[in-house]
Design an enzyme around this catalytic site. Sequence first.
Site, short mmCIF file in Angstrom:
data_model
loop_
_atom_site.label_atom_id
_atom_site.label_comp_id
_atom_site.label_asym_id
_atom_site.label_seq_id
_atom_site.Cartn_x
_atom_site.Cartn_y
_atom_site.Cartn_z
N SER A 162 1.13 -0.99 0.12
CA SER A 162 0.22 -0.06 -0.52
C SER A 162 0.78 1.62 0.19
O SER A 162 1.81 1.46 -0.65
CB SER A 162 -1.20 -0.19 1.09
N ASP A 245 -9.42 -5.24 -5.05
CA ASP A 245 -9.15 -3.94 -4.27
C ASP A 245 -9.41 -2.25 -5.25
O ASP A 245 -9.12 -2.30 -6.74
CB ASP A 245 -7.65 -4.20 -4.62
N HIS A 277 -7.98 -5.51 -0.32
CA HIS A 277 -7.09 -4.87 -0.43
C HIS A 277 -6.32 -5.30 0.93
O HIS A 277 -6.80 -5.96 1.78
CB HIS A 277 -7.28 -3.02 -0.29
#
Length: 303
Positions: A162, A245, A277
């Site tokens: 991320s 995601d 995600h």
Amino acid sequence: MTSSMAAIAHDFPPFLRVFTDGRVQRLITIPHLPPSTDPLTGIRSKDVVISPEFGIKSRIFLPRMSPQQKLPLIIYVHGGAFCFGSPLNVITQSFLTPLVTQTSAVAIAIGYRLAPEHPLPAAYHDCWAALQWIASHVSGAGPDTWINNYVDTSRVFLVGDSAGANLVHYLAVQAGVNHTRLGLGVRGLMVLHPYFIQKEPDELTRYLYPGCSWSDDDPKLNPASDPDLGKLCTSRVLVAVAEKDFLKARGVEYYETLKKSKWEGTIEFVENEDEDHIFYLLNPSSEKAKALFQHLISFIKQN
């Protein structure tokens, strides 16, 4: 107005809330763990403070090993939208444990200052300082004995997820630009569910990075605008995305951008169907998470 009566000035669910008195409330809390010796795996961990002026801790994980054996180093940068997360929490330990045990590598989870108390680009500066601190051990005379004694600095791997994937990409470019000075041998970069901006950045990132021009030309947030992209410090990259995601398109765009750039290396692309995600952090015991971990382990073991 007392702190308890302060109004909400900025609300960014599910991440954080900022009040008119300046107080920040983080809406996601993850338990921290003390450094220890894991009785099941034999992994030892300890904390180090890389930048004393900020007092930010990073954590080193050492596998059960022969004392004379020099091992690869995994450098991990956690995610959390630049505003939460820690190298000391249970999620970081759960992520690094299978990598350390199954690759027989040392790992260091880098800490960095969090926004909004420390607006971006503070996180970039802290991660770059950490990489330079790690590089100070190349001669075997750095400040940390574990890295001096057990790490082969010619076999380094960068991994992040991320926002952390954004940060390790930044490190990989900076390490390429400064390769002669650093002297680290980066053998691979693993970019997992990366966060980069598209044409219209989200309001949270705008708030966390007040000094950005938002003209799509900041290489920290948009690799396509980086004139140094071709200097990426490694010849191998793995990009992972998840089908459901909301950041998937940004990971795909990163993959395509790198393929079309002047960088000369090999790039692997992994997509997990029907997943969201950072699913591998939230449910590490799932079959798809285990498969992704095996992919990362194989990627590291190739070198």
